[in-house]
Design an enzyme around this catalytic site. Structure first.
Site, PDB file in Angstrom:
ATOM      1  NE  ARG A  44      34.908  36.435  50.401  1.00  0.00           N
ATOM      2  CZ  ARG A  44      34.058  35.684  50.969  1.00  0.00           C
ATOM      3  NH1 ARG A  44      34.192  34.511  51.636  1.00  0.00           N
ATOM      4  NH2 ARG A  44      32.701  36.100  51.033  1.00  0.00           N
ATOM      5  CE  LYS A 134      42.382  38.111  36.044  1.00  0.00           C
ATOM      6  NZ  LYS A 134      43.091  37.327  37.055  1.00  0.00           N
ATOM      7  CD  GLU A 175      45.866  36.052  34.045  1.00  0.00           C
ATOM      8  OE1 GLU A 175      45.059  36.639  34.508  1.00  0.00           O
ATOM      9  OE2 GLU A 175      46.481  35.445  34.849  1.00  0.00           O
ATOM     10  CE  LYS A 217      47.949  38.728  35.564  1.00  0.00           C
ATOM     11  NZ  LYS A 217      47.324  39.305  36.743  1.00  0.00           N
TER      12      LYS A 217
HETATM   13  C1  5MM Z   1      44.430  36.827  42.032  1.00  0.00           C
HETATM   14  O1  5MM Z   1      44.193  35.336  41.315  1.00  0.00           O
HETATM   15  C2  5MM Z   1      43.319  35.665  40.104  1.00  0.00           C
HETATM   16  C3  5MM Z   1      42.150  35.066  40.152  1.00  0.00           C
HETATM   17  O2  5MM Z   1      42.074  33.522  40.406  1.00  0.00           O
HETATM   18  P1  5MM Z   1      40.788  32.945  40.824  1.00  0.00           P
HETATM   19  O3  5MM Z   1      39.474  33.348  39.904  1.00  0.00           O
HETATM   20  O4  5MM Z   1      41.151  31.506  40.077  1.00  0.00           O
HETATM   21  O5  5MM Z   1      40.282  32.716  42.040  1.00  0.00           O
HETATM   22  C4  5MM Z   1      44.458  35.190  39.122  1.00  0.00           C
HETATM   23  O6  5MM Z   1      43.603  35.172  37.822  1.00  0.00           O
HETATM   24  C5  5MM Z   1      45.445  35.978  38.923  1.00  0.00           C
HETATM   25  O7  5MM Z   1      44.913  37.388  38.572  1.00  0.00           O
HETATM   26  C6  5MM Z   1      46.494  35.562  37.948  1.00  0.00           C
HETATM   27  O8  5MM Z   1      46.729  33.944  37.950  1.00  0.00           O
HETATM   28  C7  5MM Z   1      47.897  35.966  38.224  1.00  0.00           C
HETATM   29  O9  5MM Z   1      48.109  35.854  39.497  1.00  0.00           O
HETATM   30  P2  5MM Z   1      49.415  34.983  40.130  1.00  0.00           P
HETATM   31  O10 5MM Z   1      49.436  34.605  41.381  1.00  0.00           O
HETATM   32  O11 5MM Z   1      49.837  33.843  39.040  1.00  0.00           O
HETATM   33  O12 5MM Z   1      50.505  35.985  39.758  1.00  0.00           O
END
Ligand code: 5MM
Length: 332
Positions: A44, A134, A175, A217
């Site tokens: 990671r 965020k 968001e 967002k």
């Molecule tokens: C990168 O994924 C973010 C965190 O996801 P998990 O906590 O569920 O693992 C997610 O919040 C992401 O920042 C947003 O959904 C925007 O990502 P996308 O892929 O929708 O552009």
């Protein structure tokens, strides 16, 4: 408050967007495994280093959202991630929610958690170099959801998070994501997103969150992933613009999530959105639409490291170009 406004201005610098690389340990590990890479802490870290050290990334990226694990890790040469980003002119951000969890009283729905002890965690993240944060609330469309209860509890949590961030000097990215899962129409997505936003705006106002020191967002207004037809970019832009117009003029800006759209569709929609005359900038804060091509090009192979970085650079270039087109359009 001045600090948050200044940071927000930097985050929304013309022609730049935000890279969301904040997948939780579980999500990131699953994505690595799917790409044929073992889901270890080192992998990671290595993957996030590949993204963060992509040459000239700062030309199109103003900030990168990290998760707690990455913020506490180092780039290969022993520099903490936050320091490495700031050295190349990219603001480090941090996801501070602890995930969408089953909400008592609302079967099948979630509330995003992470408020307990939040001020202390925010102070620690500031010490580690974070400049923005965020928090993601998740809403799923079915015939009976999201319920008013889910809309209310998530709005309240988003507002408490945002107020705590501004008190700590961190810009909150707010968001509220209405996810694409399902076969709903674009119109239903618009109705639900508008209802969600109205509640979030009211909750933010109640806690006196400064719009000029935060970034919204949102999801773009598209049909569900299983819907038989697809809205074209001009329609996505028009409907999304209508839903967004209720936000105050002094909002620092809007940075869209990609939500599972194919990378090229997300970019085409972002470009169409630039035709809207809005009081705030409209940019990207994509996760999957930026990083999936990079992961698939790399797949953990040392000899494909540069391919992974080139794939990310290409998506950043395309989205930054889409955002830059606004300047030209507004001159005409
Ligand atoms: C990168 O994924 C973010 C965190 O996801 P998990 O906590 O569920 O693992 C997610 O919040 C992401 O920042 C947003 O959904 C925007 O990502 P996308 O892929 O929708 O552009």
């Amino acid at each position: 408050m001045r600090t948050c406004r200044d940071i927000a201005t930097q985050l929304l610098a013309p022609g730049k967007g935000i890279l969301a690389a904040d997948e939780s340990i579980g999500t990131m590990s699953a994505r690595l495994v799917k790409a044929g890479v073992e889901g270890t802490a080192e992998n990671r870290r290595a993957y996030r280093e590949l993204l963060a050290t992509t040459p000239d990334l700062a030309d199109g990226v103003s900030g990168i959202i990290l998760c707690d694990e990455t913020l506490n890790q180092r780039c290969g040469d022993s520099i903490p991630f936050a320091e490495a980003l700031r050295a190349v002119g990219i603001l480090p951000g941090i996801k501070v929610d602890t995930g969408a969890k089953a909400c008592p009283g609302l079967p099948g729905e979630t509330v995003t958690e992470g408020l307990d002890g939040l001020p202390a965690r925010l102070a620690h993240y500031v010490e580690l170099g974070a400049r923005f944060a965020k928090w993601r609330a998740v809403y799923t469309i079915t015939d009976s959801t999201p319920t008013p209860g889910a809309i209310a509890v998530n709005a309240s949590a988003l507002a408490r998070y945002a107020a705590a961030c501004q008190e700590a000097g961190l810009v909150p990215i707010v968001e509220p994501e209405v996810v694409m899962n399902g076969n709903h129409s674009q119109l239903r997505c618009a109705e639900i997103t508008a209802a969600v936003h109205a509640e979030v705006r009211a909750a933010l106002a109640l806690l006196d969150v400064d719009p000029a020191g935060m970034v919204l967002k949102p999801n773009m207004i598209v049909e569900g992933a299983d819907h038989p037809t697809r809205a074209v970019p001009a329609d996505v832009a028009a409907v999304t613009g209508k839903v967004l117009q209720a936000w105050p003029d002094d909002l620092a800006g809007v940075a869209f999530l990609s939500g599972g759209q194919e990378p090229e569709r997300a970019t085409a929609n972002l470009a169409a959105l630039q035709h809207l005359r809005t009081p705030w900038p409209l940019t990207f804060s994509f996760g999957r639409a930026l990083v999936t091509p990079a992961l698939l090009a790399w797949r953990g192979h040392a000899d494909r490291y540069a391919d992974g970085q080139a794939a990310l650079a290409e998506r950043v270039r395309a989205n930054a170009a889409a955002v830059r087109s606004r300047t030209e359009l507004q001159r005409t």
